[in-house]
Design a protein around this motif. Structure first.
Motif, PDB file in Angstrom:
ATOM      1  N   GLU A 190      -9.206 -17.976  15.385  1.00  0.00           N
ATOM      2  CA  GLU A 190      -9.642 -16.648  15.812  1.00  0.00           C
ATOM      3  C   GLU A 190      -8.739 -16.080  16.896  1.00  0.00           C
ATOM      4  N   GLN A 191      -8.373 -16.914  17.864  1.00  0.00           N
ATOM      5  CA  GLN A 191      -7.468 -16.450  18.916  1.00  0.00           C
ATOM      6  C   GLN A 191      -6.100 -16.089  18.348  1.00  0.00           C
ATOM      7  N   VAL A 192      -5.610 -16.921  17.438  1.00  0.00           N
ATOM      8  CA  VAL A 192      -4.302 -16.652  16.836  1.00  0.00           C
ATOM      9  C   VAL A 192      -4.351 -15.369  16.009  1.00  0.00           C
ATOM     10  N   LYS A 193      -5.436 -15.154  15.300  1.00  0.00           N
ATOM     11  CA  LYS A 193      -5.583 -13.931  14.494  1.00  0.00           C
ATOM     12  C   LYS A 193      -5.517 -12.688  15.377  1.00  0.00           C
ATOM     13  N   THR A 194      -6.215 -12.725  16.509  1.00  0.00           N
ATOM     14  CA  THR A 194      -6.202 -11.595  17.443  1.00  0.00           C
ATOM     15  C   THR A 194      -4.819 -11.420  18.058  1.00  0.00           C
ATOM     16  N   ALA A 195      -4.205 -12.529  18.450  1.00  0.00           N
ATOM     17  CA  ALA A 195      -2.885 -12.474  19.074  1.00  0.00           C
ATOM     18  C   ALA A 195      -1.840 -11.933  18.091  1.00  0.00           C
ATOM     19  N   TYR A 196      -1.935 -12.345  16.842  1.00  0.00           N
ATOM     20  CA  TYR A 196      -0.977 -11.902  15.827  1.00  0.00           C
ATOM     21  C   TYR A 196      -1.068 -10.393  15.617  1.00  0.00           C
ATOM     22  N   ALA A 197      -2.277  -9.869  15.615  1.00  0.00           N
ATOM     23  CA  ALA A 197      -2.463  -8.422  15.450  1.00  0.00           C
ATOM     24  C   ALA A 197      -1.820  -7.648  16.614  1.00  0.00           C
ATOM     25  N   LYS A 198      -1.882  -8.202  17.799  1.00  0.00           N
ATOM     26  CA  LYS A 198      -1.299  -7.542  18.976  1.00  0.00           C
ATOM     27  C   LYS A 198       0.213  -7.727  19.029  1.00  0.00           C
ATOM     28  N   LEU A 199       0.694  -8.834  18.493  1.00  0.00           N
ATOM     29  CA  LEU A 199       2.131  -9.109  18.556  1.00  0.00           C
ATOM     30  C   LEU A 199       2.935  -8.313  17.541  1.00  0.00           C
ATOM     31  N   GLN A 200       2.367  -8.055  16.383  1.00  0.00           N
ATOM     32  CA  GLN A 200       3.128  -7.405  15.307  1.00  0.00           C
ATOM     33  C   GLN A 200       3.780  -6.087  15.718  1.00  0.00           C
ATOM     34  N   PRO A 201       3.070  -5.171  16.398  1.00  0.00           N
ATOM     35  CA  PRO A 201       3.727  -3.914  16.805  1.00  0.00           C
ATOM     36  C   PRO A 201       4.917  -4.150  17.731  1.00  0.00           C
ATOM     37  N   ILE A 202       4.823  -5.160  18.585  1.00  0.00           N
ATOM     38  CA  ILE A 202       5.925  -5.469  19.499  1.00  0.00           C
ATOM     39  C   ILE A 202       7.157  -5.887  18.713  1.00  0.00           C
ATOM     40  N   VAL A 203       6.979  -6.779  17.756  1.00  0.00           N
ATOM     41  CA  VAL A 203       8.115  -7.300  16.986  1.00  0.00           C
ATOM     42  C   VAL A 203       8.689  -6.218  16.070  1.00  0.00           C
ATOM     43  N   LYS A 204       7.843  -5.373  15.536  1.00  0.00           N
ATOM     44  CA  LYS A 204       8.323  -4.311  14.644  1.00  0.00           C
ATOM     45  C   LYS A 204       9.154  -3.269  15.382  1.00  0.00           C
ATOM     46  N   ARG A 205       8.972  -3.170  16.693  1.00  0.00           N
ATOM     47  CA  ARG A 205       9.759  -2.209  17.486  1.00  0.00           C
ATOM     48  C   ARG A 205      11.153  -2.720  17.816  1.00  0.00           C
ATOM     49  N   LEU A 206      11.416  -3.973  17.547  1.00  0.00           N
ATOM     50  CA  LEU A 206      12.696  -4.563  17.926  1.00  0.00           C
ATOM     51  C   LEU A 206      13.854  -3.920  17.174  1.00  0.00           C
ATOM     52  N   HIS A 207      14.963  -3.800  17.883  1.00  0.00           N
ATOM     53  CA  HIS A 207      16.208  -3.361  17.240  1.00  0.00           C
ATOM     54  C   HIS A 207      17.035  -4.609  16.955  1.00  0.00           C
ATOM     55  N   HIS A 208      17.303  -4.880  15.689  1.00  0.00           N
ATOM     56  CA  HIS A 208      18.013  -6.095  15.304  1.00  0.00           C
ATOM     57  C   HIS A 208      19.515  -5.823  15.211  1.00  0.00           C
TER      58      HIS A 208
END
Length: 386
Positions: A190-208
């Motif tokens: 449950e904690q990982v599920k919540t954390a993953y939802a919050k992390l995805q927008p951060i990673v998607k904003r990255l410039h590769h």
């Protein structure tokens, strides 16, 4: 999984290329020798010097004449140690240089941070924490030291302490980095599920930028992929891990990419892409050898004329024999993988999985132990039935 962010990230942390390094490091007569050694032991395309380019020497007697150059030489060696074929050579050089500088550089936070990185690699986590505390006493705004301390605490299974350490980054580090550090400490589905939802927008904003890959971006991508794997979202994990060219990434990234591909049954992909990289380097890292042998077992590739031995399995077997002769507990996880997936042996698999848990307590380590336990239980049931 705890991922280490190296010096060179936030806010002044970056992966130095050789041209920048040339302008900042004192050169000496051993430079041509180093250029040859490095070309034989580093991964193609990570850093490629030009024909007339000169790179740094690790002659400690020369570097001791200049503290700044010495510390930057150590940083460079630690940076290079992350890449395929380079870990042993560069970690050894960094460790030797640190020993030579101990009496004169104990008042430098960077010295203790670099010391902690070597100790962490050796699984000396308590000593690594002490070194990081020394660094933070000298500079409480040392962001990389706070991040690494959180990572080490995670490896020790101290998630709450790791989270509290991340909170110290608020107001110092980039808000996304501070948040990701905290999300990394999630424990349980449950904690990982919540954390993953919050992390995805951060990673998607990255410039590769594939020409100059930021270590912070590597960390965030790996963290997102790891959370997806924990949630059994293997295809999503594979998408995250496709962000960068494999040949330009650290060993930890390659190993995680291979694990995702193995979970998807893409054994040929592992053998083709990872195999090509590993064949080009002078030293073949244990973690990569095991993944290649695991893929080979599944794909039944590279049989010799007698059909009894296979290339990567043979190499992995030789490496395991060496580790056993040395009683090398640093590679306990890889030894357990060998006896689970390559040459099944429930007793040895469980023994080394348990040994690994005495050193590292990440969710990956627990998963490996659980796999070995299931293997042993299955064998015991077969014995009872017979």
């Amino acid at each position: 999984m705890a991922f280490l962010i190296s010096e060179g990230d936030m806010p002044h942390i970056y992966i130095q290329n050789f041209i920048q390094l040339r302008n900042r490091i004192i050169l000496n007569l051993l430079v041509p020798i180093l250029a040859i050694l490095f070309s034989l032991n580093s991964m193609a395309e990570v850093y490629q010097p030009t024909a007339n380019q000169v790179v740094a020497s690790w002659d400690s007697s020369q570097s001791l004449n200049n503290t700044r150059v010495s510390l930057r030489n150590i940083e460079w060696h630690l940076q290079q140690s992350q890449y395929a074929g380079s870990s042993n050579l560069h970690l050894r050089q960094a460790s030797m240089m640190l020993d030579n500088l101990e009496e004169t550089q104990a008042d430098k936070p960077e010295y203790w941070y670099y010391k902690a990185r070597v100790l962490e690699y050796q699984h000396q986590f308590i000593a690594a924490l002490q070194a990081l505390d020394n660094a933070l006493e000298l500079d409480e705004t040392f962001i990389s030291a706070w991040l690494m301390k959180s990572n080490v605490l995670l490896l020790m299974g101290e998630n709450n302490s790791a989270k509290q350490t991340c909170l110290r980054l608020i107001g110092m580090a980039n808000v996304d980095i501070a948040l990701a550090c905290s999300l990394q400490t999630a424990n349980g589905v449950e904690q990982v599920k919540t954390a993953y939802a919050k992390l995805q927008p951060i990673v998607k904003r990255l410039h590769h930028d594939t020409d100059n890959i930021a270590a912070s971006n590597i960390w965030l991508v790996q963290l997102a992929a790891d959370m997806a794997t924990q949630l059994n979202l293997t295809e999503q994990s594979a998408v995250w891990m496709s962000a960068y060219p494999l040949e330009k990434t650290p060993i930890s990234y390659m190993s995680q990419w291979a694990d995702t591909q193995l979970d998807l049954g893409q054994y040929e992909n592992v053998l083709d892409r990872l195999g090509e990289i590993v064949q080009q380097v002078g030293y073949q890292d244990d973690a990569l050898l095991m993944r290649l042998a695991m893929a080979e077992v599944q794909s039944n590739r590279d049989l010799n004329p007698n059909g009894t031995q296979k290339k990567w399995q043979s190499s992995a077997k030789n490496r395991v024999t060496l580790r056993l002769q040395r009683n090398d507990t640093y590679h306990a996880a890889d030894l357990s993988r060998f006896y689970i997936y390559i040459e099944p042996n429930p007793e040895q698999a469980l023994f080394w999985a348990q040994e690994n848990l005495t050193q590292s307590l990440s969710h990956e380590d627990y998963a490996l132990h659980k796999k070995a336990q299931a293997m042993m239980l299955k064998q015991q049931m077969k014995v009872k039935e017979s």
